[in-house]
Enzyme design. Sequence first.
Site, PDB file in Angstrom:
ATOM      1  CG  ASP A   1      40.828  32.091  30.890  1.00 10.73           C
ATOM      2  OD1 ASP A   1      39.681  32.483  31.196  1.00 10.73           O
ATOM      3  OD2 ASP A   1      41.835  32.829  30.957  1.00 10.73           O
TER       4      ASP A   1
ATOM      5  CB  ALA B   1      40.926  42.644  34.456  1.00  4.10           C
TER       6      ALA B   1
ATOM      7  CE  LYS C   1      40.443  36.016  29.879  1.00  4.23           C
ATOM      8  NZ  LYS C   1      41.597  35.778  30.764  1.00  4.23           N
TER       9      LYS C   1
ATOM     10  N   GLY D   1      33.071  40.705  43.292  1.00  6.95           N
ATOM     11  CA  GLY D   1      31.844  41.440  43.588  1.00  6.95           C
ATOM     12  C   GLY D   1      31.983  42.303  44.844  1.00  6.95           C
TER      13      GLY D   1
ATOM     14  CD  GLU E   1      37.194  47.204  28.373  1.00  4.63           C
ATOM     15  OE1 GLU E   1      36.744  48.194  27.790  1.00  4.63           O
ATOM     16  OE2 GLU E   1      37.915  46.369  27.804  1.00  4.63           O
TER      17      GLU E   1
ATOM     18  CB  VAL F   1      38.960  40.565  26.905  1.00  3.08           C
ATOM     19  CG1 VAL F   1      40.335  40.407  26.255  1.00  3.08           C
ATOM     20  CG2 VAL F   1      37.950  39.643  26.240  1.00  3.08           C
TER      21      VAL F   1
ATOM     22  N   GLY G   1      26.160  37.166  42.953  1.00  2.00           N
ATOM     23  CA  GLY G   1      27.439  36.486  43.153  1.00  2.00           C
ATOM     24  C   GLY G   1      28.540  37.365  43.707  1.00  2.00           C
ATOM     25  N   PRO G   2      28.300  37.987  44.874  1.00  2.00           N
ATOM     26  CG  PRO G   2      27.454  38.788  46.923  1.00  2.00           C
ATOM     27  CD  PRO G   2      27.136  37.852  45.788  1.00  2.00           C
ATOM     28  N   GLY G   3      31.309  37.568  45.319  1.00  2.00           N
ATOM     29  CA  GLY G   3      32.516  36.933  45.856  1.00  2.00           C
ATOM     30  C   GLY G   3      33.629  37.948  45.960  1.00  2.00           C
TER      31      GLY G   3
END
Lengths: 348, 348
Positions: B206, B135, B210, B14, B130, B133, B9-11
């Site tokens: 969302d 980033a 977390k 990625g 990591e 939550v 999933g290299p969006g």
Amino acid sequence: MSLNLAIIGPGLVGSEFISQVAKTPYIKLIAIANSTRMLLHQTGTSATTWKADLTASQTATDLKALIDHAAARQPCVVVDCTSSEAVATSYPEWLDKGLHVVTPNKKAFSGDLGLWKKITENKKSLVYHESTVGAGLPILSTLKDLVETGDEIVRIEGIFSGTLSYIFNNFSSTAGSSGQFSKTVTVAKELGYTEPDPRDDLNGMDVARKVVILGRVAGIDLDLSTLPVENIVPEALRGVPTADEFMSKLPTFDDHFEQLNQAALKENSVLRYVGLVDPNGNSSVKLMKYPASHPFASLKGSDNIIAFTTKRFPNPLIVQGAGAGAAVTAFGMFADVLKIARILGLAK
Amino acid sequence: MSLNLAIIGPGLVGSEFISQVAKTPYIKLIAIANSTRMLLHQTGTSATTWKADLTASQTATDLKALIDHAAARQPCVVVDCTSSEAVATSYPEWLDKGLHVVTPNKKAFSGDLGLWKKITENKKSLVYHESTVGAGLPILSTLKDLVETGDEIVRIEGIFSGTLSYIFNNFSSTAGSSGQFSKTVTVAKELGYTEPDPRDDLNGMDVARKVVILGRVAGIDLDLSTLPVENIVPEALRGVPTADEFMSKLPTFDDHFEQLNQAALKENSVLRYVGLVDPNGNSSVKLMKYPASHPFASLKGSDNIIAFTTKRFPNPLIVQGAGAGAAVTAFGMFADVLKIARILGLAK
């Protein structure tokens, strides 16, 4: 397999460290040495009776013998809980023997640049020193991650002295002036927040050491001898012989500090004693003004705070919390030991 | 030895991750798959031409084949950049094959409790997340350190949604009311801070994910289905079919939000949308009031902030900064990959 620990200088922080790690099944205390006596054990001394055992020990402290004992029982971490420069100077020798090092001792990382390079260039062993800056707060680990993943440090700015944090948080607030500077220092001293001679806090050297450490981890060869450090001890009081005399004469300078405070207040700002790492050559330690809306202005108690401004974090990444005290310093050391245990395959 | 990476999933995130890790000499990209095509390489595809190569690839995506390819090239980290639950469900199978996992995908860690347990109970492989939550902010690593060193979590409280951070930082400030709630949401949407349908932010799910992740890392078996979550989408607007219709009707509820704001202001407080982990069973996600002097009140922009109150940190340990965006999310993933590289002896 167990992870052996050799502990040098089990004072307040070292004792707390021992009681924190005591329950970890794979950790064994194979050596404990204070300034006069030492305990060397084959398979691990008791974490509950070590104090009495050490007091009863007939063996005079001999760091060379302790290190030989540790080197014969690897994997082993030497935990240096002293603040001794002489002990720190031995790290490269220990690392060469395959021993790992965990320490809150700032000397090796803020002293001679040659010693720092020898330590960081070793390929064999692991050295972790999270608690040298902000105790257990995730400051050095975060900086290391930023640097090693190729982020660019724009600046690192922080309040790194719990003592100076307490003094200026109380003395300088946008709620208005809160009394004389000398009185704030007196209260801080009475609460045990300062060194026995508060000039050892106010001269900025402890903050300077932390700035040197951060700078070096960030890849800048800072040196204590060239870093500009603002000594806020009034010049006339630097030479007075005793702490008592210093404290008794400090009120003479309350007007001086009050003027600085009022000048800040006029700009709706507060005074904070700050360390700054600047990759462009302007690293420094000094008293600065921050507007009321700045995170440094609303700091409370004796907390440390650090702001990393980087290419990826143009609004800084901020870490804040207790940066001194036995429990949090030992926590930082324990977290370092866990990192070593993971790398050695002893923990997940 | 090299560390192989298989990227799914290299969006946006990625691609940024690939460009960040590209310069690391020991890292090789041996597989990249998007939803339709994949590239499988023996020794590492080019980090500069991979996008064109992937577009030109004749191989249809087959995750089973990709995993077999990766499993034959260990040590290998599968980097899941999707937000797919189906992909997350496969982690235990990958871990059984000796593959490691790094991911910002929250599904495995906030979904089915059985899946979480399977993942954490694996003894063979490493899983780091990591970036699920806050980033790249050092949130999960810090929590893990606190828990594993035996600290006691008293509470964990934070603002975990960049979107809701932006909306309430702007809508509710002690400087006074700053306009209608619907207008603030509109601006956030226009700036690209919200999901295409802002109800997907305002419903709190969302943030709830977390909170579940933090709770579980702290040792509490939180579950999305039982966690109390305050959905601040007005009930009458939950069923309207389109985002446009929702946005056009939101102004009808400006009075409702303004009343909440005024009630907070009357107490010299502000509104913040907060996630709370409470070991005593009162974890929740809700709109709360904070006094002007609280660190959450002075938050700016779309920053995340988290406060860990523990036995050792009775005044909380606070981490603050950008908790969303490709650069910082990829940074968190890269830092996780470095941790794995250290444990495998590939980096220091």
